[in-house]
Motif scaffolding. Sequence first.
Motif, PDB file in Angstrom:
ATOM      1  N   LEU A 106      30.188  29.591   7.535  1.00 40.86           N
ATOM      2  CA  LEU A 106      30.593  30.665   6.856  1.00 40.86           C
ATOM      3  C   LEU A 106      30.849  30.157   5.317  1.00 40.86           C
ATOM      4  O   LEU A 106      30.688  31.040   4.322  1.00 40.86           O
ATOM      5  N   PHE A 107      31.389  28.803   5.241  1.00 41.60           N
ATOM      6  CA  PHE A 107      31.468  28.460   3.775  1.00 41.60           C
ATOM      7  C   PHE A 107      30.000  28.133   3.102  1.00 41.60           C
ATOM      8  O   PHE A 107      29.922  28.681   1.926  1.00 41.60           O
ATOM      9  N   ALA A 122      36.662  35.311   1.606  1.00 41.73           N
ATOM     10  CA  ALA A 122      37.408  36.423   2.579  1.00 41.73           C
ATOM     11  C   ALA A 122      36.387  37.505   2.939  1.00 41.73           C
ATOM     12  O   ALA A 122      36.567  38.243   3.645  1.00 41.73           O
ATOM     13  N   MET A 123      35.478  37.802   1.818  1.00 41.44           N
ATOM     14  CA  MET A 123      34.324  38.545   2.255  1.00 41.44           C
ATOM     15  C   MET A 123      33.379  38.263   3.277  1.00 41.44           C
ATOM     16  O   MET A 123      33.193  39.245   4.108  1.00 41.44           O
ATOM     17  N   VAL A 124      33.117  37.091   3.507  1.00 39.41           N
ATOM     18  CA  VAL A 124      32.391  36.384   4.601  1.00 39.41           C
ATOM     19  C   VAL A 124      33.038  36.472   5.816  1.00 39.41           C
ATOM     20  O   VAL A 124      32.722  37.002   7.123  1.00 39.41           O
ATOM     21  N   ALA A 166      40.771  30.851   2.019  1.00 41.39           N
ATOM     22  CA  ALA A 166      40.385  31.876   1.314  1.00 41.39           C
ATOM     23  C   ALA A 166      41.515  32.467   0.514  1.00 41.39           C
ATOM     24  O   ALA A 166      41.413  33.242  -0.699  1.00 41.39           O
ATOM     25  N   LEU A 167      42.786  32.280   1.013  1.00 43.46           N
ATOM     26  CA  LEU A 167      44.022  32.612   0.069  1.00 43.46           C
ATOM     27  C   LEU A 167      43.868  31.848  -1.445  1.00 43.46           C
ATOM     28  O   LEU A 167      44.400  32.749  -2.309  1.00 43.46           O
ATOM     29  N   LYS A 178      35.045  38.715   6.691  1.00 41.51           N
ATOM     30  CA  LYS A 178      35.111  40.183   7.364  1.00 41.51           C
ATOM     31  C   LYS A 178      33.667  40.603   7.878  1.00 41.51           C
ATOM     32  O   LYS A 178      33.613  41.749   8.311  1.00 41.51           O
ATOM     33  N   ALA A 179      32.510  39.817   7.721  1.00 45.53           N
ATOM     34  CA  ALA A 179      31.155  40.260   8.007  1.00 45.53           C
ATOM     35  C   ALA A 179      31.117  40.299   9.610  1.00 45.53           C
ATOM     36  O   ALA A 179      31.699  39.587  10.438  1.00 45.53           O
ATOM     37  N   PRO A 180      30.548  41.342   9.820  1.00 48.59           N
ATOM     38  CA  PRO A 180      30.204  41.603  11.416  1.00 48.59           C
ATOM     39  C   PRO A 180      29.392  40.498  12.122  1.00 48.59           C
ATOM     40  O   PRO A 180      29.566  40.080  13.293  1.00 48.59           O
ATOM     41  N   THR A 181      28.376  39.857  11.279  1.00 49.25           N
ATOM     42  CA  THR A 181      27.542  38.797  11.725  1.00 49.25           C
ATOM     43  C   THR A 181      28.492  37.680  12.167  1.00 49.25           C
ATOM     44  O   THR A 181      28.119  37.183  13.159  1.00 49.25           O
ATOM     45  N   THR A 182      29.377  37.269  11.300  1.00 49.11           N
ATOM     46  CA  THR A 182      30.362  36.390  11.984  1.00 49.11           C
ATOM     47  C   THR A 182      31.040  36.406  13.095  1.00 49.11           C
ATOM     48  O   THR A 182      31.042  35.562  14.042  1.00 49.11           O
ATOM     49  N   ASN A 183      31.374  37.748  13.487  1.00 51.12           N
ATOM     50  CA  ASN A 183      32.158  38.099  14.781  1.00 51.12           C
ATOM     51  C   ASN A 183      31.084  37.995  15.923  1.00 51.12           C
ATOM     52  O   ASN A 183      31.434  37.398  17.052  1.00 51.12           O
TER      53      ASN A 183
END
Length: 625
Positions: A97-98, A109-111, A154-155, A113-118
Amino acid sequence: MVAQKKGILSTVTKWDALLGQRVLDTISFVVPTFLFSAFAIAPKAVDLQNHAIQFLVLAFILLASFARLVTGWSVLRSLRFQALSAALDIGGLYVFLFAIAAAYGEPLAMVLKAPTTNLLFVYIIARVVLFDIRLIAFTGGFAALGWAGLTYCALFEPGSPGTTRQFTEYMTSMEILVGAQVEQIISILLVTLVSAAVINAYQKDGLTGLRKRREFLRALQRRFAKQTGSEHSALILVRIASWEDLARTQKSAADKALQSVASALMKAPVPTYMAARYEAGAIMLWKRGADSEAALKNHLKLLMAIATEALAPQRLPVHIGAVQTDEYSRKIIRDVLVAVEHAAERLDQIQICDAALSALIDEQDQITAQLETAVEDDKVVVLHQPIVDMLSNRIAGTEALTRLRGEDDRLISPIAFVPIAEKSGKIDEIGAQILAIACRDNEIMRQAGLGEDLFISVNVAPPQVQAWTRLRGAVKTAIDQSIPLKLEVTESIAAQDDTMLDRISILKEFGAKLAIDDFGTGYSSLERLADMPFDTIKIDMAFTRKITQDDGFAMIDAIVRMARASGKDIIIEGIETAEQQALALKAGIRLGQGYYFSRPVSVEDLLQQAQAGPDFLIEDAADVA
């Protein structure tokens, strides 16, 4: 057929979790491979450094997946291997992810939210589920903690030049980012809890709440692996006798009985132990610290008292078997199962598998293995004991007595192997071979001049009558070959249902004579004699030994009178002295059998005895003792 089905089901349930693992491993290898290929040809993947990052991260995931695919079954079952694999996989995912965020110049934060991550996360979390609650808890907790860490990063991450400041500020705002990632963390924890609940139900017996057998054995292996030195444990099996019979007629009562015993045993004021519902009506316990057999015996007595009190409403007996051991093996499972069977024969209903019993079990296992190929390896030996006309001391017939030739060429007694053959189902095949050999030997003896009317007597076990087809064919063949065949059956056959009696009556219709063996020691009574389809009664040697006593002679005399009134012939077994022979003749018995005449011998030795003279009388019984 039923046993075969149970074996198939047992094999399937043993490997279903691991086979599921292999399927998930394959999927988790294919998916990253697809993603690697997609990222490699993506329009944004033109920068060499970005491409290298993607390559290294995905290559790590692919190598981890490949390592799982090539592991053996034993390694795959290891809890330590599964936990390490989970940590590496999830850690690799977070690094991925990083790397993606850095490669595309977008905020973390964008990554997130990616569907691929889930999708990747679901595959990895599913792959480590080896039906172990601890592994699920570790994986879920590790994943949730890691995701919280990503959210924290991300914050405090600044906006990316690749997106507008307004959009970045919106997506990285405290409310949006925290709310979205809290949802992710809650989802992870919910998946973990649901998986744990499902696996708990999979591992635990629904009726008693105890472990199921397979999970118990796995846990047992782990417990033994943690033992140090020569510390002994005890494996204990508490079996409710006749539980299955009760379950067939009163299932609710049987279930309540088992629940009561399970609850009582787990509340017992004894050192803690691990428990499982091992059989339909049996609970297996593992007790740590059992170095003293005396202490273990006292512990078993306490368990007996607890179980008996719990079963007081149903009045069901309890049998308890136990074995002391310092290591896990299939042998200790076998020993405790045999011990509980022997417990049923003891007054206190408790049996600890000691060295003597273990040696007996080993011997029985060897016999069982030999019986599997006894017919093919020609290990079934038939000996003949003459049945003598005591008035003329000439042979009237022989009884075919079987032995099993062991690996060391010694002959194993039927007392040792016949019960095992009956239990294993091999007695039908072995019995057919005994009958064929006996008939062949009888033909040899008759051709050698021992008499055309020389009969051959062969024992028939109840399982042979139950199996029926092989026995029916073998008897029919013998009668068609004009063999004077006499079939000896036990009183237990006569005491069974009409089907058994009908079948032995059919054998009589073929032309075979029927003898009831060991008369007076089983279920028969003198009153039933006339109703039985037998031609001959064989008086058991237990009566013969008492024939010299007045009451013993009177009993034999009564049997003879009743047999004559019913039109039955009589053979007396166990004649060992001249006095016993004389008294048997005085009672009116003409045919006798025993060591006084001859021990069981091969057909060749019997023919040599016959060549020595027609007199089979042995003056000194010590010669054959």
